[in-house]
Design a protein around this motif. Structure first.
Motif, PDB file in Angstrom:
ATOM      1  N   VAL A  10     -22.283  30.837 -34.785  1.00  0.00           N
ATOM      2  CA  VAL A  10     -21.916  29.914 -33.717  1.00  0.00           C
ATOM      3  C   VAL A  10     -22.620  30.332 -32.440  1.00  0.00           C
ATOM      4  CG1 VAL A  10     -19.664  29.384 -34.709  1.00  0.00           C
ATOM      5  CG2 VAL A  10     -19.881  31.298 -33.132  1.00  0.00           C
ATOM      6  N   ALA A  11     -22.837  29.364 -31.565  1.00  0.00           N
ATOM      7  CA  ALA A  11     -23.509  29.645 -30.297  1.00  0.00           C
ATOM      8  C   ALA A  11     -22.583  30.411 -29.360  1.00  0.00           C
ATOM      9  CB  ALA A  11     -23.960  28.343 -29.643  1.00  0.00           C
ATOM     10  N   ASP A  12     -23.158  31.305 -28.596  1.00  0.00           N
ATOM     11  CA  ASP A  12     -22.416  32.078 -27.595  1.00  0.00           C
ATOM     12  C   ASP A  12     -22.956  31.675 -26.220  1.00  0.00           C
ATOM     13  OD1 ASP A  12     -21.367  33.904 -25.838  1.00  0.00           O
ATOM     14  OD2 ASP A  12     -21.761  35.657 -27.084  1.00  0.00           O
ATOM     15  N   PRO A  13     -22.202  30.876 -25.433  1.00  0.00           N
ATOM     16  CA  PRO A  13     -22.706  30.386 -24.148  1.00  0.00           C
ATOM     17  C   PRO A  13     -23.122  31.505 -23.196  1.00  0.00           C
ATOM     18  CG  PRO A  13     -20.731  29.188 -24.792  1.00  0.00           C
ATOM     19  CD  PRO A  13     -20.871  30.330 -25.755  1.00  0.00           C
ATOM     20  N   VAL A  14     -22.342  32.584 -23.156  1.00  0.00           N
ATOM     21  CA  VAL A  14     -22.670  33.684 -22.244  1.00  0.00           C
ATOM     22  C   VAL A  14     -23.984  34.340 -22.657  1.00  0.00           C
ATOM     23  CG1 VAL A  14     -21.938  35.943 -21.392  1.00  0.00           C
ATOM     24  CG2 VAL A  14     -20.250  34.113 -21.697  1.00  0.00           C
ATOM     25  N   ARG A  15     -24.103  34.576 -23.967  1.00  0.00           N
ATOM     26  CA  ARG A  15     -25.331  35.198 -24.466  1.00  0.00           C
ATOM     27  C   ARG A  15     -26.528  34.278 -24.200  1.00  0.00           C
ATOM     28  NH1 ARG A  15     -23.507  37.255 -28.613  1.00  0.00           N
ATOM     29  NH2 ARG A  15     -24.126  39.416 -28.950  1.00  0.00           N
ATOM     30  N   ASN A  16     -26.367  32.971 -24.425  1.00  0.00           N
ATOM     31  CA  ASN A  16     -27.453  32.024 -24.154  1.00  0.00           C
ATOM     32  C   ASN A  16     -27.845  32.024 -22.682  1.00  0.00           C
ATOM     33  OD1 ASN A  16     -27.419  31.349 -26.836  1.00  0.00           O
ATOM     34  ND2 ASN A  16     -26.464  29.335 -26.554  1.00  0.00           N
ATOM     35  N   TRP A  17     -26.832  32.100 -21.798  1.00  0.00           N
ATOM     36  CA  TRP A  17     -27.119  32.143 -20.363  1.00  0.00           C
ATOM     37  C   TRP A  17     -27.919  33.386 -20.024  1.00  0.00           C
ATOM     38  CZ3 TRP A  17     -26.686  35.126 -16.075  1.00  0.00           C
ATOM     39  CH2 TRP A  17     -26.820  34.490 -14.828  1.00  0.00           C
ATOM     40  N   ASN A  18     -27.562  34.511 -20.607  1.00  0.00           N
ATOM     41  CA  ASN A  18     -28.282  35.763 -20.340  1.00  0.00           C
ATOM     42  C   ASN A  18     -29.740  35.682 -20.787  1.00  0.00           C
ATOM     43  OD1 ASN A  18     -26.032  37.020 -19.223  1.00  0.00           O
ATOM     44  ND2 ASN A  18     -25.364  37.885 -21.182  1.00  0.00           N
ATOM     45  N   TYR A  19     -29.954  35.100 -21.963  1.00  0.00           N
ATOM     46  CA  TYR A  19     -31.333  34.976 -22.446  1.00  0.00           C
ATOM     47  C   TYR A  19     -32.136  34.019 -21.565  1.00  0.00           C
ATOM     48  CZ  TYR A  19     -30.669  37.661 -26.741  1.00  0.00           C
ATOM     49  OH  TYR A  19     -30.457  38.673 -27.639  1.00  0.00           O
ATOM     50  N   ASN A  20     -31.491  32.926 -21.128  1.00  0.00           N
ATOM     51  CA  ASN A  20     -32.186  32.003 -20.221  1.00  0.00           C
ATOM     52  C   ASN A  20     -32.500  32.666 -18.888  1.00  0.00           C
ATOM     53  OD1 ASN A  20     -32.467  29.027 -21.217  1.00  0.00           O
ATOM     54  ND2 ASN A  20     -30.469  29.676 -21.986  1.00  0.00           N
ATOM     55  N   ALA A  21     -31.550  33.451 -18.381  1.00  0.00           N
ATOM     56  CA  ALA A  21     -31.776  34.159 -17.123  1.00  0.00           C
ATOM     57  C   ALA A  21     -32.938  35.146 -17.269  1.00  0.00           C
ATOM     58  CB  ALA A  21     -30.502  34.900 -16.700  1.00  0.00           C
TER      59      ALA A  21
END
Length: 467
Positions: A10-21
């Motif tokens: 499943v997607a992890d919004p916090v982890r995705n935000w960190n990778y985008n940052a």
């Protein structure tokens, strides 16, 4: 390597935000590095400052006089970028495509093995053909073979996919030899300054990273985009390893003998196959290793991560130019790069921490961005013109065989051991680069004129080219 196929991710919004940052942070670094080069040029005296990858260079590109070198360089870089667009459009998604056809990791590994074996077996032959009958002809042949290779991916039949990988291996050998060979030969034929080769190699690496990111955005476009290369290649003049197509072509064994007798060629070739063997192994392992680091429970944003890697390559090419401005020789730059790469591979070998592994992978991609222009420039000085494509492909044989062995053992050997092997390969490249550095220093101390001259690109050289 363990499988996570039985786990729902499943997607992890916090982890995705960190990778985008992290991605935007890297983009900022590249922008700052480019700006700082432009600012340094503005602060210097009249012709001072390195224009590469700066806003000033873009203005010169659009408004400056159309010099012979600039026209030649833009023409080559346009073709180079387009052929790599064709590769990047489908390259990052091959694994996912094979997986969508229902193939397991073992079968996918076999498909990859076919590509590397094909490159190992046929690479030297196509390199000799290009040296004998022309590098432009070899470039056109790449387009044809690559087109057919891409079309085979429309089929889910395993044998058809194997054929595609066979053709893809041959075309890859052409991609990584004939274009560079044509450019270097034409650069010499047109009597451009030797130091400007570094500029072209650095731009090639920077644009390769850029088009990779752009290709990720337009990946839904048909991979036949590479057909756009044709109009630009019309203006290419043909060149050969031998100046005349009718001249006798050196035999394969004579080329091998030349490599054996010339320690400089052998050293550069060993550096090439060791580092690129580690690089290709990394390409196959990075996504499953990061999935394993999350215990297979998280759907990682691979598109953003891949884009970050490409930004790192762009950053590496910019760092390469900074190192040249510090008067570091190409050999010393290569030596430092190999040492850094060896250390980065030790990180996933000793830890399963997702953040540390991801940071190490990004550092390795920066090393790749430095490696290509540095070693490309050294290779242009060392490898004989008459057999340039052949020599480049000969050293791709051990590269491909090493990767084949690794892929065949992908399910039987832990990832930590793979990365330890990659670190060892980079260390071997470091040792040979050290030999080149020591030989160059000894030649300089003795005042020998027999040593090859790998002069760094200076600001005045680039400004003289009106770039």
């Amino acid at each position: 390597m363990g499988s996570t196929s039985g786990t729902t991710m499943v997607a992890d919004p916090v982890r995705n935000w960190n990778y985008n940052a992290g991605f935007f942070f890297l983009v900022g670094l590249v922008a700052y590095a480019s700006w700082s080069q432009g600012a340094r040029g503005a602060a210097g005296s009249g012709a001072g400052g390195n224009p590469l990858l700066s806003l000033a260079s873009l203005r010169r590109l659009a408004q400056g006089p159309w010099t012979a070198f600039r026209a030649f360089q833009l023409n080559y870089l346009t073709v180079y970028s387009l052929v790599f667009v064709s590769d990047w459009l489908q390259g990052p998604y091959i694994y996912a495509l094979y997986k969508s056809y229902g193939f397991e990791l073992d079968a996918i590994a076999l498909l990859f093995v076919m590509g590397f074996l094909s490159s190992a077996v046929f690479g030297t032959f196509v390199g000799s053909i290009a040296d004998r009958f022309g590098r432009k002809l070899g470039s056109v042949l790449f387009c044809i073979l690559y087109a057919v290779s891409c079309l085979t991916k429309l089929s889910s039949d395993f044998n058809m996919l194997l054929l595609g990988r066979l053709l893809g291996g041959i075309s890859t050998s052409l991609l990584f030899s004939v274009f560079e060979s044509w450019m270097v030969s034409e650069h010499h034929t047109r009597a451009f300054d030797e130091s400007l080769l570094s500029d072209t190699f650095a731009w090639s690496t920077f644009l390769n990273g850029f088009v990779a990111i752009a290709s990720g955005v337009i990946a839904n476009v048909s991979v036949d985009t590479f057909g756009l290369v044709a109009p630009f290649m019309v203006s290419w003049s043909e060149n050969y390893g031998n100046k005349l197509a009718s001249a006798p072509s050196p035999s394969f064994m004579s080329v091998v003998d030349t490599i054996r007798k010339d320690p400089k060629i052998f050293a550069v070739g060993t550096m090439q196959f060791c580092f690129e063997s580690a690089m290709y192994t990394f390409v196959f392992l990075w996504s499953p290793v990061l999935e394993t680091a999350t215990q297979g429970r998280v759907a990682l944003p691979f598109g953003v991560m891949f884009s970050s890697f490409m930004v790192c390559i762009m950053l590496g090419s910019t760092i390469f130019k900074h190192l040249l401005q510090l008067q570091m020789s190409h050999e010393l730059i290569a030596k430092t790069t190999f040492a850094a790469a060896a250390v980065t591979f030790l990180v996933p070998a000793v830890t399963s921490n997702e953040v540390m592994i991801y940071v190490a992978f990004n550092v390795f991609e920066i090393c790749c961005g430095v490696y290509f222009p540095a070693v490309g420039t050294i290779r242009s000085k060392v490898v004989p013109e008459a057999t340039r494509s052949t020599v480049m492909n000969i050293f791709r044989v051990p590269l491909n065989l090493i990767v084949v062995v690794i892929l065949l053992k992908v399910n039987n050997i832990p990832a930590s051991l793979f990365f330890t092997i990659c670190a060892g390969l980079c260390f071997v490249a470091f040792l040979f680069a050290t030999r080149l550095v020591d030989n160059a220093a000894a030649a300089a101390a003795s005042g020998s004129s027999g040593a090859y001259d790998l002069t760094s690109t200076t600001d005045d050289d680039l400004m003289a080219a009106d770039f």
